[in-house]
Design a protein around this motif. Structure first.
Motif, short mmCIF file in Angstrom:
data_model
loop_
_atom_site.label_atom_id
_atom_site.label_comp_id
_atom_site.label_asym_id
_atom_site.label_seq_id
_atom_site.Cartn_x
_atom_site.Cartn_y
_atom_site.Cartn_z
N ARG A 9 -16.92 45.35 -37.51
CA ARG A 9 -15.56 45.68 -37.91
C ARG A 9 -15.36 45.56 -39.42
O ARG A 9 -14.26 45.54 -39.92
CB ARG A 9 -14.58 44.74 -37.19
CG ARG A 9 -14.51 44.98 -35.68
CD ARG A 9 -13.89 46.32 -35.37
NE ARG A 9 -13.77 46.56 -33.94
CZ ARG A 9 -14.66 47.24 -33.24
NH1 ARG A 9 -15.73 47.75 -33.85
NH2 ARG A 9 -14.51 47.42 -31.94
N GLN A 10 -16.46 45.46 -40.18
CA GLN A 10 -16.35 45.37 -41.62
C GLN A 10 -17.58 46.01 -42.26
O GLN A 10 -18.56 46.33 -41.56
CB GLN A 10 -16.23 43.91 -42.07
CG GLN A 10 -17.38 43.03 -41.63
CD GLN A 10 -17.17 41.57 -41.96
OE1 GLN A 10 -16.10 41.20 -42.45
NE2 GLN A 10 -18.15 40.75 -41.73
N ASP A 11 -17.55 46.21 -43.59
CA ASP A 11 -18.69 46.80 -44.28
C ASP A 11 -19.93 45.93 -44.09
O ASP A 11 -19.87 44.71 -44.18
CB ASP A 11 -18.39 46.92 -45.77
CG ASP A 11 -17.39 48.03 -46.05
OD1 ASP A 11 -16.89 48.62 -45.08
OD2 ASP A 11 -17.12 48.30 -47.23
N TYR A 34 -22.65 50.40 -42.43
CA TYR A 34 -21.37 50.49 -41.74
C TYR A 34 -20.27 50.38 -42.79
O TYR A 34 -20.32 49.50 -43.65
CB TYR A 34 -21.21 49.35 -40.73
CG TYR A 34 -22.04 49.49 -39.49
CD1 TYR A 34 -21.55 50.13 -38.36
CD2 TYR A 34 -23.33 48.95 -39.43
CE1 TYR A 34 -22.31 50.25 -37.21
CE2 TYR A 34 -24.10 49.06 -38.28
CZ TYR A 34 -23.59 49.71 -37.18
OH TYR A 34 -24.35 49.82 -36.04
N HIS A 35 -19.28 51.26 -42.71
CA HIS A 35 -18.23 51.26 -43.73
C HIS A 35 -16.86 51.33 -43.07
O HIS A 35 -16.61 52.20 -42.22
CB HIS A 35 -18.40 52.45 -44.67
CG HIS A 35 -17.43 52.46 -45.81
ND1 HIS A 35 -17.51 51.61 -46.88
CD2 HIS A 35 -16.33 53.23 -46.04
CE1 HIS A 35 -16.52 51.84 -47.71
NE2 HIS A 35 -15.78 52.82 -47.23
N LYS A 36 -15.98 50.42 -43.44
CA LYS A 36 -14.62 50.41 -42.92
C LYS A 36 -13.70 51.08 -43.92
O LYS A 36 -13.57 50.66 -45.06
CB LYS A 36 -14.15 48.97 -42.67
CG LYS A 36 -12.75 48.88 -42.08
CD LYS A 36 -12.35 47.43 -41.86
CE LYS A 36 -10.94 47.34 -41.27
NZ LYS A 36 -10.53 45.93 -41.08
N SER A 38 -9.73 53.10 -44.32
CA SER A 38 -8.43 53.31 -43.68
C SER A 38 -7.54 54.15 -44.57
O SER A 38 -7.71 54.19 -45.79
CB SER A 38 -7.75 51.97 -43.38
OG SER A 38 -7.47 51.27 -44.58
#
Length: 211
Positions: A9-11, A34-36, A38
């Motif tokens: 749920r986070q970078d 992984y990249h969050k 919004s």
């Protein structure tokens, strides 16, 4: 083809390895990120069927990726990265040629798409056929009635006299509205209108400022 697992749920930058039997893995390959990201808002959220509207998106952690893309319905365009908080998407022409809402989505890898939280509305361009009166004093304040079509009432609607844009004073119908002239120097100026405060359509109609 391999699919990245869900759960983070986070970078994060994680190791990426492969296996033929689920037991022995080949290490030392490329990493996977992984990249969050919004988005909080977009402006304007409607524009011409002909395309060309530049939509500014506001958000957080917008990555400057060469694969940054926007999608209006099924039409994909390259996004222009401005900062980690902003990017611009230029709307393409609507292939259906209909006034309608379409889904608006983003991707950082040209593969995984997500909804930015709003739809984009394609609308018919307004037209101006004539104005009355067609002249007024250069200090402004003349109530000018514009006759045309597609004059849809919205908070972003603007009338432009030369280079100066103003809000309409009164919407009488989708064919008639009233705008008050701003001050300007003496001479003829073109009349233009915009439904979204961004895309102005100019017509062969002019207003004359006199002393």
């Amino acid at each position: 083809s391999p699919v990245s697992p869900a759960g983070l749920r986070q970078d994060a930058l994680v190791d990426f390895s492969v296996s033929l039997d689920g037991q022995k893995y080949v290490e030392g390959g490329p990493s996977f990120r992984y990249h969050k990201m919004s988005f909080s808002s977009a402006f304007p959220i409607f524009g011409s069927l002909e395309g060309g509207t530049s939509v500014l998106l506001y958000g957080e952690n917008i990555i400057n990726s060469p694969a940054l893309r926007c999608k209006f319905g099924v039409e994909m365009v390259v996004a222009q990265w401005i900062s980690e908080y902003q990017c611009i998407c230029r709307a393409p022409a609507n292939p259906s040629r209909n006034a309608e809402f379409v889904y608006f989505s983003m991707s950082v890898n040209n593969q995984d798409w997500f909804d930015v939280g709003t739809k984009f509305e394609y609308v018919q361009d307004p037209t101006i056929l004539r104005i009355s009166p067609s002249l007024g004093f250069e200090y402004g304040g003349t109530q000018v009635t514009l006759f045309g079509s597609g004059l849809v009432q919205s908070k972003q609607f603007r009338c432009r006299f030369g280079v100066f844009a103003v809000r309409p004073k009164l919407f009488k119908s989708a064919n008639v509205l009233v705008c008050e002239t701003p001050s300007n120097s003496e001479g003829l100026v073109p009349i233009a209108v915009s439904l979204n405060s961004a895309d102005f359509t100019q017509f062969d109609v002019q207003f004359q400022y006199v002393q």
